[in-house]
Design a protein around this motif. Structure first.
Motif, PDB file in Angstrom:
ATOM      1  N   LYS A  25      -3.190  13.305  -6.184  1.00  0.00           N
ATOM      2  CA  LYS A  25      -3.279  12.574  -4.918  1.00  0.00           C
ATOM      3  C   LYS A  25      -3.702  11.149  -5.210  1.00  0.00           C
ATOM      4  O   LYS A  25      -4.816  10.906  -5.670  1.00  0.00           O
ATOM      5  CB  LYS A  25      -4.265  13.241  -3.962  1.00  0.00           C
ATOM      6  CG  LYS A  25      -4.305  12.572  -2.588  1.00  0.00           C
ATOM      7  CD  LYS A  25      -5.191  13.326  -1.617  1.00  0.00           C
ATOM      8  CE  LYS A  25      -5.163  12.679  -0.239  1.00  0.00           C
ATOM      9  NZ  LYS A  25      -6.015  13.407   0.739  1.00  0.00           N
ATOM     10  N   GLN A  33      -3.776   6.925  -4.076  1.00  0.00           N
ATOM     11  CA  GLN A  33      -3.591   5.767  -3.214  1.00  0.00           C
ATOM     12  C   GLN A  33      -3.455   4.547  -4.123  1.00  0.00           C
ATOM     13  O   GLN A  33      -4.221   4.384  -5.069  1.00  0.00           O
ATOM     14  CB  GLN A  33      -4.770   5.575  -2.268  1.00  0.00           C
ATOM     15  CG  GLN A  33      -4.956   6.716  -1.281  1.00  0.00           C
ATOM     16  CD  GLN A  33      -6.069   6.424  -0.306  1.00  0.00           C
ATOM     17  OE1 GLN A  33      -5.934   5.591   0.583  1.00  0.00           O
ATOM     18  NE2 GLN A  33      -7.181   7.125  -0.457  1.00  0.00           N
ATOM     19  N   GLN A  37       0.651   5.791  -0.587  1.00  0.00           N
ATOM     20  CA  GLN A  37      -0.089   7.029  -0.867  1.00  0.00           C
ATOM     21  C   GLN A  37       0.927   8.129  -1.099  1.00  0.00           C
ATOM     22  O   GLN A  37       1.933   8.226  -0.387  1.00  0.00           O
ATOM     23  CB  GLN A  37      -1.003   7.391   0.302  1.00  0.00           C
ATOM     24  CG  GLN A  37      -1.803   8.675   0.086  1.00  0.00           C
ATOM     25  CD  GLN A  37      -2.779   8.955   1.220  1.00  0.00           C
ATOM     26  OE1 GLN A  37      -3.385   8.050   1.775  1.00  0.00           O
ATOM     27  NE2 GLN A  37      -2.917  10.216   1.590  1.00  0.00           N
ATOM     28  N   TYR A  73       0.865  -1.189   0.000  1.00  0.00           N
ATOM     29  CA  TYR A  73       0.000   0.000   0.000  1.00  0.00           C
ATOM     30  C   TYR A  73       0.894   1.229   0.000  1.00  0.00           C
ATOM     31  O   TYR A  73       1.898   1.284   0.723  1.00  0.00           O
ATOM     32  CB  TYR A  73      -0.904   0.037   1.229  1.00  0.00           C
ATOM     33  CG  TYR A  73      -1.627   1.364   1.367  1.00  0.00           C
ATOM     34  CD1 TYR A  73      -2.792   1.613   0.652  1.00  0.00           C
ATOM     35  CD2 TYR A  73      -1.130   2.379   2.190  1.00  0.00           C
ATOM     36  CE1 TYR A  73      -3.452   2.831   0.756  1.00  0.00           C
ATOM     37  CE2 TYR A  73      -1.779   3.596   2.306  1.00  0.00           C
ATOM     38  CZ  TYR A  73      -2.935   3.818   1.582  1.00  0.00           C
ATOM     39  OH  TYR A  73      -3.582   5.031   1.683  1.00  0.00           O
TER      40      TYR A  73
END
Length: 436
Positions: free
Chosen positions: A388, A390, A371, A369
Protein backbone atom coordinates in the motif's frame (compact mmCIF):
# COMPACT_ATOMS: atom_id res chain seq x y z
CA UNK A 1 1.37 19.71 -44.82
CA UNK A 2 3.52 19.31 -41.77
CA UNK A 3 3.68 15.97 -39.98
CA UNK A 4 1.47 15.66 -36.95
CA UNK A 5 3.21 15.31 -33.58
CA UNK A 6 2.31 12.35 -31.32
CA UNK A 7 -0.19 13.20 -28.61
CA UNK A 8 -2.01 15.86 -30.69
CA UNK A 9 -5.27 15.26 -32.45
CA UNK A 10 -5.22 15.15 -36.22
CA UNK A 11 -6.98 18.37 -37.31
CA UNK A 12 -10.60 17.92 -36.36
CA UNK A 13 -9.86 14.21 -36.05
CA UNK A 14 -10.35 14.01 -39.81
CA UNK A 15 -14.02 14.81 -39.31
CA UNK A 16 -14.19 18.56 -38.77
CA UNK A 17 -16.21 18.13 -35.57
CA UNK A 18 -13.69 18.15 -32.70
CA UNK A 19 -11.53 21.22 -32.08
CA UNK A 20 -10.11 20.36 -28.66
CA UNK A 21 -6.41 19.58 -28.18
CA UNK A 22 -7.01 17.06 -25.41
CA UNK A 23 -5.25 13.71 -25.74
CA UNK A 24 -5.60 11.40 -28.69
CA UNK A 25 -5.78 7.67 -28.06
CA UNK A 26 -2.35 6.02 -28.13
CA UNK A 27 -3.68 3.18 -30.26
CA UNK A 28 -4.06 5.70 -33.10
CA UNK A 29 -0.53 7.11 -32.81
CA UNK A 30 0.87 4.90 -35.55
CA UNK A 31 -1.53 6.52 -38.03
CA UNK A 32 -0.96 10.14 -36.94
CA UNK A 33 0.83 11.28 -40.07
CA UNK A 34 0.45 14.03 -42.65
CA UNK A 35 -2.62 13.76 -44.80
CA UNK A 36 -1.91 12.09 -48.13
CA UNK A 37 1.36 10.42 -47.10
CA UNK A 38 1.27 6.66 -47.47
CA UNK A 39 4.39 5.86 -45.45
CA UNK A 40 4.93 7.24 -41.95
CA UNK A 41 8.01 6.79 -39.79
CA UNK A 42 8.17 8.05 -36.24
CA UNK A 43 8.87 7.15 -32.67
CA UNK A 44 9.60 8.24 -29.14
CA UNK A 45 12.31 7.69 -26.60
CA UNK A 46 13.32 8.47 -23.02
CA UNK A 47 16.60 8.75 -21.12
CA UNK A 48 16.51 8.87 -17.32
CA UNK A 49 18.85 9.40 -14.37
CA UNK A 50 17.65 8.44 -10.88
CA UNK A 51 19.11 8.79 -7.40
CA UNK A 52 17.09 6.77 -4.89
CA UNK A 53 17.61 7.63 -1.24
CA UNK A 54 16.56 4.27 0.16
CA UNK A 55 17.83 0.71 0.28
CA UNK A 56 17.81 -1.50 -2.79
CA UNK A 57 18.32 -4.63 -0.69
CA UNK A 58 15.88 -7.44 -1.54
CA UNK A 59 14.99 -7.80 2.17
CA UNK A 60 14.14 -4.13 2.80
CA UNK A 61 10.47 -4.96 3.30
CA UNK A 62 10.84 -8.17 5.28
CA UNK A 63 13.53 -6.59 7.52
CA UNK A 64 12.84 -2.82 7.35
CA UNK A 65 14.70 -1.85 10.55
CA UNK A 66 17.88 -3.56 9.39
CA UNK A 67 17.94 -1.60 6.13
CA UNK A 68 16.73 1.78 7.37
CA UNK A 69 20.17 3.41 7.06
CA UNK A 70 21.40 1.65 3.91
CA UNK A 71 23.13 3.94 1.37
CA UNK A 72 21.39 5.55 -1.59
CA UNK A 73 21.71 4.04 -5.03
CA UNK A 74 21.69 5.51 -8.54
CA UNK A 75 20.61 4.38 -11.99
CA UNK A 76 20.97 5.42 -15.62
CA UNK A 77 18.18 4.08 -17.79
CA UNK A 78 16.58 4.16 -21.22
CA UNK A 79 13.00 3.23 -20.25
CA UNK A 80 11.66 3.15 -23.80
CA UNK A 81 12.95 3.66 -27.32
CA UNK A 82 10.23 3.12 -29.92
CA UNK A 83 10.04 3.03 -33.71
CA UNK A 84 6.67 3.55 -35.41
CA UNK A 85 6.00 2.47 -38.99
CA UNK A 86 2.71 2.66 -40.84
CA UNK A 87 1.63 2.37 -44.45
CA UNK A 88 -1.62 3.24 -46.20
CA UNK A 89 -2.25 0.73 -48.97
CA UNK A 90 -5.31 2.60 -50.18
CA UNK A 91 -9.00 1.69 -50.40
CA UNK A 92 -9.22 1.78 -46.60
CA UNK A 93 -6.44 -0.74 -45.93
CA UNK A 94 -3.62 0.22 -43.55
CA UNK A 95 -0.94 -1.49 -41.54
CA UNK A 96 0.91 -0.29 -38.48
CA UNK A 97 3.78 -1.47 -36.31
CA UNK A 98 5.44 -0.38 -33.10
CA UNK A 99 8.78 -1.90 -32.10
CA UNK A 100 9.90 -1.07 -28.57
CA UNK A 101 13.26 -1.42 -26.87
CA UNK A 102 12.76 -1.31 -23.10
CA UNK A 103 15.69 -0.38 -20.85
CA UNK A 104 18.08 -0.53 -23.79
CA UNK A 105 16.90 -3.81 -25.21
CA UNK A 106 18.64 -7.10 -24.48
CA UNK A 107 21.82 -8.75 -25.62
CA UNK A 108 23.74 -12.00 -25.49
CA UNK A 109 26.94 -13.41 -26.87
CA UNK A 110 28.99 -16.61 -27.11
CA UNK A 111 32.47 -16.19 -25.66
CA UNK A 112 35.55 -18.39 -25.52
CA UNK A 113 36.75 -18.26 -21.89
CA UNK A 114 40.57 -18.48 -21.79
CA UNK A 115 40.60 -18.80 -18.00
CA UNK A 116 38.09 -21.69 -17.98
CA UNK A 117 39.96 -24.29 -20.04
CA UNK A 118 38.91 -22.79 -23.34
CA UNK A 119 35.18 -23.43 -22.85
CA UNK A 120 32.53 -21.64 -24.87
CA UNK A 121 29.96 -19.90 -22.70
CA UNK A 122 26.71 -18.09 -23.36
CA UNK A 123 26.88 -14.67 -21.74
CA UNK A 124 24.05 -12.29 -20.94
CA UNK A 125 25.52 -8.94 -21.92
CA UNK A 126 22.69 -6.72 -20.72
CA UNK A 127 19.12 -6.72 -19.51
CA UNK A 128 16.03 -5.13 -21.01
CA UNK A 129 13.48 -6.31 -23.54
CA UNK A 130 12.67 -5.99 -27.22
CA UNK A 131 8.96 -6.20 -27.96
CA UNK A 132 6.60 -5.93 -30.88
CA UNK A 133 4.02 -3.75 -29.15
CA UNK A 134 1.81 -3.22 -32.16
CA UNK A 135 1.39 -5.02 -35.46
CA UNK A 136 -2.00 -4.81 -37.09
CA UNK A 137 -3.83 -4.64 -40.40
CA UNK A 138 -6.88 -2.40 -40.55
CA UNK A 139 -9.82 -1.93 -42.88
CA UNK A 140 -11.61 1.42 -42.59
CA UNK A 141 -15.15 1.58 -43.92
CA UNK A 142 -15.90 5.05 -42.52
CA UNK A 143 -14.79 7.29 -39.65
CA UNK A 144 -17.26 5.49 -37.42
CA UNK A 145 -16.41 1.93 -38.55
CA UNK A 146 -12.88 0.48 -38.51
CA UNK A 147 -11.79 -3.12 -37.96
CA UNK A 148 -8.25 -3.81 -36.78
CA UNK A 149 -6.70 -7.27 -36.38
CA UNK A 150 -3.30 -8.14 -34.98
CA UNK A 151 -1.22 -7.10 -31.98
CA UNK A 152 -2.90 -4.04 -30.49
CA UNK A 153 -2.81 -1.72 -27.49
CA UNK A 154 -5.41 -2.57 -24.83
CA UNK A 155 -6.60 0.93 -23.83
CA UNK A 156 -7.68 0.16 -20.25
CA UNK A 157 -6.72 2.99 -17.89
CA UNK A 158 -5.20 6.39 -18.59
CA UNK A 159 -1.59 5.29 -19.04
CA UNK A 160 -2.26 2.45 -21.47
CA UNK A 161 -4.40 4.68 -23.66
CA UNK A 162 -1.90 7.58 -23.47
CA UNK A 163 1.52 6.16 -22.72
CA UNK A 164 3.88 8.32 -24.80
CA UNK A 165 6.35 10.38 -22.71
CA UNK A 166 4.78 13.75 -23.52
CA UNK A 167 1.50 12.51 -22.03
CA UNK A 168 2.61 12.51 -18.38
CA UNK A 169 4.74 14.86 -16.27
CA UNK A 170 6.82 12.37 -14.32
CA UNK A 171 10.09 10.95 -15.65
CA UNK A 172 8.74 7.40 -15.51
CA UNK A 173 5.20 6.37 -16.37
CA UNK A 174 2.66 6.91 -13.56
CA UNK A 175 3.48 4.34 -10.94
CA UNK A 176 0.07 3.12 -9.79
CA UNK A 177 -1.31 1.86 -13.10
CA UNK A 178 2.16 0.63 -14.03
CA UNK A 179 2.12 -1.54 -10.90
CA UNK A 180 -1.26 -3.26 -11.03
CA UNK A 181 -1.82 -3.67 -14.79
CA UNK A 182 0.28 -4.50 -17.86
CA UNK A 183 1.82 -1.25 -19.09
CA UNK A 184 1.88 -0.78 -21.97
CA UNK A 185 -0.80 -3.46 -22.24
CA UNK A 186 -0.67 -5.07 -25.67
CA UNK A 187 -2.15 -8.34 -26.89
CA UNK A 188 -3.20 -10.05 -30.10
CA UNK A 189 -6.86 -9.71 -30.95
CA UNK A 190 -9.53 -7.96 -33.00
CA UNK A 191 -10.76 -4.41 -32.48
CA UNK A 192 -13.75 -2.45 -33.75
CA UNK A 193 -13.38 1.30 -33.26
CA UNK A 194 -14.58 4.57 -34.63
CA UNK A 195 -15.34 8.24 -34.12
CA UNK A 196 -18.63 10.03 -34.35
CA UNK A 197 -19.26 13.63 -33.39
CA UNK A 198 -17.57 14.11 -29.99
CA UNK A 199 -16.96 10.45 -29.18
CA UNK A 200 -14.28 7.89 -29.82
CA UNK A 201 -15.13 4.27 -29.00
CA UNK A 202 -13.44 0.89 -29.18
CA UNK A 203 -14.34 -2.72 -28.39
CA UNK A 204 -11.77 -5.52 -28.43
CA UNK A 205 -11.82 -9.31 -28.31
CA UNK A 206 -8.59 -10.76 -26.88
CA UNK A 207 -7.01 -13.86 -25.43
CA UNK A 208 -7.51 -14.10 -21.68
CA UNK A 209 -4.75 -13.32 -19.19
CA UNK A 210 -2.67 -16.12 -17.66
CA UNK A 211 -3.24 -16.45 -13.89
CA UNK A 212 0.02 -18.40 -13.54
CA UNK A 213 1.79 -15.09 -14.10
CA UNK A 214 -0.09 -13.11 -11.41
CA UNK A 215 1.91 -12.00 -8.35
CA UNK A 216 1.37 -10.45 -4.96
CA UNK A 217 3.33 -7.26 -5.71
CA UNK A 218 2.01 -6.63 -9.23
CA UNK A 219 -1.44 -8.26 -9.28
CA UNK A 220 -2.24 -9.07 -12.97
CA UNK A 221 0.60 -7.01 -14.50
CA UNK A 222 2.54 -9.97 -15.90
CA UNK A 223 -0.57 -11.88 -17.02
CA UNK A 224 -0.48 -10.67 -20.62
CA UNK A 225 3.07 -11.88 -21.23
CA UNK A 226 3.53 -15.19 -23.00
CA UNK A 227 6.77 -17.21 -22.70
CA UNK A 228 5.68 -19.41 -25.62
CA UNK A 229 5.95 -18.62 -29.33
CA UNK A 230 2.23 -17.97 -29.39
CA UNK A 231 -0.37 -16.33 -27.18
CA UNK A 232 -2.38 -19.01 -25.36
CA UNK A 233 -6.10 -18.49 -25.98
CA UNK A 234 -7.88 -21.23 -24.06
CA UNK A 235 -9.92 -18.44 -22.44
CA UNK A 236 -11.08 -15.16 -23.94
CA UNK A 237 -11.64 -11.60 -22.81
CA UNK A 238 -13.23 -8.36 -23.94
CA UNK A 239 -12.04 -4.79 -23.41
CA UNK A 240 -13.68 -1.49 -24.24
CA UNK A 241 -13.11 2.23 -24.10
CA UNK A 242 -15.23 5.34 -24.65
CA UNK A 243 -13.84 8.90 -24.82
CA UNK A 244 -15.86 12.11 -24.97
CA UNK A 245 -14.55 15.46 -26.29
CA UNK A 246 -17.71 17.58 -25.98
CA UNK A 247 -16.10 20.30 -23.84
CA UNK A 248 -13.20 22.14 -25.55
CA UNK A 249 -9.90 21.10 -24.02
CA UNK A 250 -11.43 18.29 -21.97
CA UNK A 251 -11.37 14.56 -22.63
CA UNK A 252 -13.30 12.25 -20.33
CA UNK A 253 -12.82 8.51 -20.72
CA UNK A 254 -14.09 5.28 -19.29
CA UNK A 255 -12.69 1.83 -19.97
CA UNK A 256 -13.11 -1.72 -18.79
CA UNK A 257 -11.96 -5.31 -19.12
CA UNK A 258 -13.47 -8.74 -18.39
CA UNK A 259 -12.01 -12.19 -19.00
CA UNK A 260 -11.16 -15.56 -17.46
CA UNK A 261 -7.55 -16.32 -16.49
CA UNK A 262 -7.32 -19.71 -14.73
CA UNK A 263 -6.41 -22.47 -17.15
CA UNK A 264 -5.21 -20.07 -19.82
CA UNK A 265 -1.79 -21.71 -20.02
CA UNK A 266 -0.27 -24.67 -21.80
CA UNK A 267 -1.17 -27.53 -21.75
CA UNK A 268 -4.93 -27.13 -21.47
CA UNK A 269 -6.09 -29.53 -18.75
CA UNK A 270 -9.43 -31.33 -18.95
CA UNK A 271 -9.70 -32.01 -15.22
CA UNK A 272 -8.59 -30.56 -11.92
CA UNK A 273 -8.66 -27.08 -10.42
CA UNK A 274 -7.84 -25.28 -13.66
CA UNK A 275 -10.91 -26.80 -15.30
CA UNK A 276 -13.11 -25.98 -12.29
CA UNK A 277 -12.28 -22.36 -11.50
CA UNK A 278 -12.46 -19.36 -13.81
CA UNK A 279 -10.29 -16.65 -12.26
CA UNK A 280 -12.47 -13.90 -13.72
CA UNK A 281 -10.63 -10.58 -14.02
CA UNK A 282 -12.82 -7.47 -14.04
CA UNK A 283 -11.40 -3.94 -14.26
CA UNK A 284 -13.13 -0.59 -14.41
CA UNK A 285 -11.43 2.75 -15.00
CA UNK A 286 -12.36 6.43 -15.24
CA UNK A 287 -9.90 9.07 -16.45
CA UNK A 288 -9.75 12.60 -17.82
CA UNK A 289 -7.37 15.11 -19.36
CA UNK A 290 -7.86 18.89 -19.33
CA UNK A 291 -5.65 21.10 -21.54
CA UNK A 292 -6.64 24.76 -21.55
CA UNK A 293 -5.77 28.16 -20.12
CA UNK A 294 -2.09 27.10 -19.89
CA UNK A 295 -3.04 24.25 -17.52
CA UNK A 296 -2.75 20.51 -18.02
CA UNK A 297 -4.59 18.35 -15.51
CA UNK A 298 -4.84 14.56 -15.71
CA UNK A 299 -6.43 12.04 -13.40
CA UNK A 300 -7.57 8.43 -13.20
CA UNK A 301 -9.18 5.90 -10.87
CA UNK A 302 -8.87 2.15 -11.48
CA UNK A 303 -10.40 -0.74 -9.57
CA UNK A 304 -9.97 -4.42 -10.29
CA UNK A 305 -11.37 -7.69 -8.96
CA UNK A 306 -10.00 -11.22 -9.39
CA UNK A 307 -12.39 -14.10 -8.84
CA UNK A 308 -11.20 -17.37 -7.27
CA UNK A 309 -8.10 -15.59 -5.96
CA UNK A 310 -7.89 -17.86 -2.92
CA UNK A 311 -7.64 -20.93 -5.15
CA UNK A 312 -4.57 -19.61 -6.98
CA UNK A 313 -2.34 -20.39 -3.99
CA UNK A 314 -2.81 -24.11 -4.64
CA UNK A 315 -2.12 -23.84 -8.38
CA UNK A 316 1.24 -22.12 -8.62
CA UNK A 317 3.34 -25.18 -8.04
CA UNK A 318 1.29 -27.48 -10.28
CA UNK A 319 3.87 -26.92 -13.04
CA UNK A 320 7.29 -28.52 -13.13
CA UNK A 321 10.15 -26.44 -11.83
CA UNK A 322 11.47 -25.80 -15.32
CA UNK A 323 8.14 -24.47 -16.55
CA UNK A 324 8.16 -20.83 -17.67
CA UNK A 325 4.92 -20.43 -15.72
CA UNK A 326 6.43 -21.63 -12.44
CA UNK A 327 6.35 -19.30 -9.41
CA UNK A 328 7.88 -19.76 -5.97
CA UNK A 329 5.55 -20.47 -3.05
CA UNK A 330 6.39 -17.07 -1.52
CA UNK A 331 4.58 -15.30 -4.41
CA UNK A 332 1.53 -17.50 -4.70
CA UNK A 333 -0.94 -15.35 -2.74
CA UNK A 334 -2.66 -12.90 -5.08
CA UNK A 335 -5.20 -10.33 -3.95
CA UNK A 336 -8.82 -10.50 -5.03
CA UNK A 337 -8.82 -6.69 -5.30
CA UNK A 338 -6.42 -3.98 -6.46
CA UNK A 339 -6.74 -0.25 -7.09
CA UNK A 340 -4.82 2.78 -8.29
CA UNK A 341 -5.83 6.45 -8.17
CA UNK A 342 -3.79 9.41 -9.34
CA UNK A 343 -3.96 13.07 -10.29
CA UNK A 344 -1.42 15.52 -11.66
CA UNK A 345 -1.61 19.20 -12.55
CA UNK A 346 0.87 21.51 -14.25
CA UNK A 347 0.90 25.20 -15.22
CA UNK A 348 2.96 26.69 -18.05
CA UNK A 349 4.77 29.62 -16.42
CA UNK A 350 6.42 30.55 -19.75
CA UNK A 351 2.94 31.48 -20.99
CA UNK A 352 3.29 34.66 -18.89
CA UNK A 353 6.61 35.66 -20.49
CA UNK A 354 6.31 37.26 -23.93
CA UNK A 355 9.72 36.19 -25.26
CA UNK A 356 9.29 32.47 -24.47
CA UNK A 357 5.66 32.55 -25.55
CA UNK A 358 6.69 33.82 -29.01
CA UNK A 359 9.29 31.08 -29.28
CA UNK A 360 6.68 28.44 -28.42
CA UNK A 361 8.70 27.27 -25.43
CA UNK A 362 6.90 25.93 -22.37
CA UNK A 363 7.88 25.36 -18.76
CA UNK A 364 5.36 23.45 -16.66
CA UNK A 365 5.66 23.36 -12.90
CA UNK A 366 3.70 20.34 -11.73
CA UNK A 367 2.63 18.23 -8.81
CA UNK A 368 1.36 14.66 -8.71
CA UNK A 369 -0.32 12.49 -6.08
CA UNK A 370 -1.19 8.82 -6.38
CA UNK A 371 -2.18 5.92 -4.19
CA UNK A 372 -2.23 2.27 -5.14
CA UNK A 373 -2.27 -1.23 -3.70
CA UNK A 374 -1.91 -4.44 -5.74
CA UNK A 375 -2.58 -6.46 -2.58
CA UNK A 376 -5.64 -4.60 -1.29
CA UNK A 377 -7.20 -7.82 0.04
CA UNK A 378 -4.66 -9.35 2.41
CA UNK A 379 -4.50 -13.15 2.20
CA UNK A 380 -2.70 -15.74 4.28
CA UNK A 381 -1.24 -15.49 7.77
CA UNK A 382 1.35 -12.81 6.96
CA UNK A 383 0.79 -9.10 6.43
CA UNK A 384 2.21 -7.42 3.33
CA UNK A 385 1.29 -3.80 4.02
CA UNK A 386 4.32 -2.57 2.08
CA UNK A 387 2.21 -2.93 -1.07
CA UNK A 388 0.00 0.00 0.00
CA UNK A 389 1.78 3.09 -1.29
CA UNK A 390 1.09 6.80 -1.37
CA UNK A 391 3.39 8.74 -3.68
CA UNK A 392 3.87 12.46 -4.24
CA UNK A 393 6.03 14.19 -6.85
CA UNK A 394 6.84 17.81 -7.70
CA UNK A 395 8.94 19.02 -10.58
CA UNK A 396 9.39 20.81 -13.90
CA UNK A 397 8.82 19.96 -17.57
CA UNK A 398 10.68 22.19 -20.04
CA UNK A 399 9.69 22.10 -23.72
CA UNK A 400 12.28 23.83 -25.94
CA UNK A 401 10.30 22.37 -28.88
CA UNK A 402 6.94 20.66 -29.17
CA UNK A 403 8.63 17.31 -29.73
CA UNK A 404 11.20 17.47 -26.92
CA UNK A 405 10.86 17.69 -23.14
CA UNK A 406 13.39 17.86 -20.32
CA UNK A 407 11.97 16.58 -17.02
CA UNK A 408 13.05 16.86 -13.40
CA UNK A 409 11.25 15.79 -10.25
CA UNK A 410 11.54 15.02 -6.58
CA UNK A 411 9.26 12.19 -5.49
CA UNK A 412 8.59 10.24 -2.31
CA UNK A 413 6.76 7.02 -1.57
CA UNK A 414 5.03 7.16 1.81
CA UNK A 415 4.90 3.66 3.26
CA UNK A 416 2.93 2.24 6.16
CA UNK A 417 4.74 1.68 9.47
CA UNK A 418 7.16 -0.11 9.99
CA UNK A 419 8.37 0.25 6.38
CA UNK A 420 10.72 3.04 5.37
CA UNK A 421 9.67 5.91 3.10
CA UNK A 422 11.36 6.01 -0.31
CA UNK A 423 12.42 9.45 -1.63
CA UNK A 424 14.15 9.90 -4.98
CA UNK A 425 15.27 12.45 -7.57
CA UNK A 426 14.66 11.74 -11.26
CA UNK A 427 15.92 13.65 -14.29
CA UNK A 428 15.03 12.77 -17.86
CA UNK A 429 14.83 13.90 -21.46
CA UNK A 430 12.33 12.56 -24.00
CA UNK A 431 11.06 13.11 -27.52
CA UNK A 432 8.17 11.97 -29.66
CA UNK A 433 7.55 12.83 -33.27
CA UNK A 434 7.46 11.78 -36.91
CA UNK A 435 10.49 11.77 -39.17
CA UNK A 436 8.68 10.99 -42.44
Amino acid sequence: MKNTVFGLIIPALMMGTITTTAQENAGDSVMNHAMGNRLSVGGYGEVALSRNFYSDNEFRYSQPEKHKNDPAHGRFDIPHAVIYLSYDFGKGWKMGTEIEFEHGGSGGAAELEADEFGEWEQETEKGGEVELEQFWIQKSFANWANIKAGHIVVPVGLTNAHHEPLQFFTVYRPEGENTIMPCTWHQTGVSFWGRTKNFRYEVQMLAGLNSDQFTRSNWIKKGSASPTEYEVANKYAVAGRLDNYSIPGLRIGMSGYYGHSIGNSSPNEAEGATATYKGAVAIGSLDFTFKRFNWIVRGQADYGHLGDAAQLADMYNRKTKGSPFHHSSSMRNVSSNAYAIGIEAGYDIFSQIEATRKQNQKLFIFGRYEQYDPYASQMGANSYDYTKVQRMAVGLNYYPLKQVVVKGEFSKRFMKTPYNDEPSINIGVAYEGFFL
